[in-house]
Design an enzyme around this catalytic site. Structure first.
Site, mmCIF file in Angstrom:
data_model
loop_
_atom_site.group_PDB
_atom_site.id
_atom_site.type_symbol
_atom_site.label_atom_id
_atom_site.label_comp_id
_atom_site.label_asym_id
_atom_site.label_seq_id
_atom_site.Cartn_x
_atom_site.Cartn_y
_atom_site.Cartn_z
ATOM 1 N N GLY A 45 0.829 -1.212 0.000
ATOM 2 C CA GLY A 45 0.000 0.000 0.000
ATOM 3 C C GLY A 45 0.858 1.255 0.000
ATOM 4 C CG HIS A 46 3.221 2.165 3.405
ATOM 5 N ND1 HIS A 46 3.190 1.007 4.130
ATOM 6 C CD2 HIS A 46 2.653 3.115 4.194
ATOM 7 C CE1 HIS A 46 2.634 1.227 5.303
ATOM 8 N NE2 HIS A 46 2.299 2.490 5.378
ATOM 9 N NE ARG A 196 -2.418 0.786 14.659
ATOM 10 C CZ ARG A 196 -2.383 2.066 14.276
ATOM 11 N NH1 ARG A 196 -2.943 2.425 13.142
ATOM 12 N NH2 ARG A 196 -1.802 2.980 15.022
HETATM 13 P P1 AMP Z 1 0.851 4.931 7.631
HETATM 14 O O1 AMP Z 1 2.295 4.567 7.535
HETATM 15 O O2 AMP Z 1 -0.017 3.818 8.090
HETATM 16 O O3 AMP Z 1 0.632 6.235 8.350
HETATM 17 O O4 AMP Z 1 0.398 5.198 6.149
HETATM 18 C C1 AMP Z 1 1.119 6.081 5.321
HETATM 19 C C2 AMP Z 1 0.330 6.334 4.067
HETATM 20 O O5 AMP Z 1 0.109 5.107 3.390
HETATM 21 C C3 AMP Z 1 -1.045 6.939 4.357
HETATM 22 O O6 AMP Z 1 -1.335 7.923 3.371
HETATM 23 C C4 AMP Z 1 -1.945 5.753 4.234
HETATM 24 O O7 AMP Z 1 -3.272 6.078 3.866
HETATM 25 C C5 AMP Z 1 -1.266 4.973 3.126
HETATM 26 N N1 AMP Z 1 -1.677 3.567 3.190
HETATM 27 C C6 AMP Z 1 -1.619 2.746 4.273
HETATM 28 N N2 AMP Z 1 -2.136 1.549 3.976
HETATM 29 C C7 AMP Z 1 -2.540 1.607 2.676
HETATM 30 C C8 AMP Z 1 -3.176 0.685 1.781
HETATM 31 N N3 AMP Z 1 -3.506 -0.543 2.167
HETATM 32 N N4 AMP Z 1 -3.437 1.093 0.522
HETATM 33 C C9 AMP Z 1 -3.125 2.355 0.121
HETATM 34 N N5 AMP Z 1 -2.530 3.273 0.923
HETATM 35 C C10 AMP Z 1 -2.239 2.901 2.182
#
Ligand code: AMP
Length: 291
Positions: A45-46, A196
């Site tokens: 996703g990232h 998570r």
């Molecule tokens: P985080 O590290 O969880 O704060 O996420 C960093 C970025 O990655 C944020 O903009 C999230 O929305 C995005 N993100 C996290 N998980 C996903 C996913 N499964 N699909 C797309 N973007 C994601």
């Protein structure tokens, strides 16, 4: 600046000064810059954010900062998964140009006192369940945008309320950046990828995809003309019956303001947050009127 991850050349900077020097150099050479902010523990996703950044700009910076101010006192800040070397390797593999990984003292030096309050958009859905969370996000993201001076910044639709909060803040504060939303990357059974997810036991992992399945079914029924009130009640009943430990909310909202949507007369979003044991899962899907 130092390179990390053996065999890969991903430069890492840790101060605002170093970050600006690199970014300004690119921009002086007419290369626009995309920023993908993350808290690390990277997954596909990232990496999709970085790939979208690559498609939009010749240069892509990822940031890695586990922001303490967006975690509540009983949340998982201290046990949040951290592995910078692995993250740097993954980023290098998708063509990221630079990793910005400041420490807490660089982000919040002694005397730091300002906070960005995103207003009503942060008061619904996750807002009441995570007091102070969106102010923490809005403040750190404002800082990241201003520190990097990126032309484009990418955020996942996975955290849809966060994406809309950031759009609001960037508009309201005249931050000169284009905010790009990136579709949620999912496992094959529909579960949205999240760091998570590693907390889930096999039994919890089996229940987890019901959240997305329910939201998608709600969208299908609302788009087919059923009333939002009736479908919301059915959706809530379905997740309550599925074996989640508890349900924070299932909500059908205007896609931009996140205010309640009574009729499907404009673009909507169905958002939900549930618990499996001590793990909180969020997800959302679009619901759009037929033209
Ligand atoms: P985080 O590290 O969880 O704060 O996420 C960093 C970025 O990655 C944020 O903009 C999230 O929305 C995005 N993100 C996290 N998980 C996903 C996913 N499964 N699909 C797309 N973007 C994601």
């Amino acid at each position: 600046m130092n390179a990390s991850a053996p065999g890969k050349l991903l430069p890492i900077v840790r101060t605002v000064g170093e970050l600006r020097r690199v970014v300004c150099g690119w921009q002086r050479a007419s290369e626009s810059v995309a920023l993908a902010p993350t808290m690390g523990a990277l997954h596909r996703g990232h990496l999709a954010l970085v790939e979208r950044g690559r498609a939009l700009c010749p240069r892509v910076v990822a940031s890695l900062f586990v922001n303490p101010t967006q975690f509540g006192p009983n949340e998982d800040f201290s046990r949040y998964p951290r592995d910078e070397a692995a993250d740097a390797g993954l980023l290098a593999g998708v063509g990221c140009d630079l990793l910005y990984a400041p420490d807490v003292a660089e982000m919040y030096p002694d005397g730091f006192a300002t906070s960005v309050d995103p207003g009503p958009i942060a008061e619904r859905q996750c807002g009441p369940f995570r007091p102070g969370h969106f102010a923490g996000v809005a403040t750190v993201v404002s800082k990241l945008l201003l520190q990097s001076q990126a032309d484009v910044a990418l955020f996942g639709e996975k955290d849809f309320q966060q994406l809309q909060v950031i759009r609001r803040v960037a508009r309201d504060l005249d931050i000169p950046v284009v905010i790009e939303g990136v579709p949620t990357v999912r496992e094959s059974d529909g579960l949205a990828l999240s760091p998570r997810n590693v907390y889930l036991t096999p039994e919890q992992r089996a229940v987890a995809p019901v959240l997305h399945r329910t939201l998608a079914e709600m969208a299908r029924r609302i788009e087919a003309g059923e009333s939002i009130a009736a479908v919301s009640a059915a959706g809530l009943g379905a997740v309550r019956a599925a074996g989640f430990t508890s349900v924070d909310y299932i909500d059908v909202a205007d896609a931009e303001t996140l205010r309640p949507l009574e009729r499907l007369d404009r673009s909507g979003r169905i958002l939900g947050a549930v618990w499996l044991g001590k793990t909180r899962l969020i997800d959302n899907v679009a619901v759009v009127p037929k033209r």
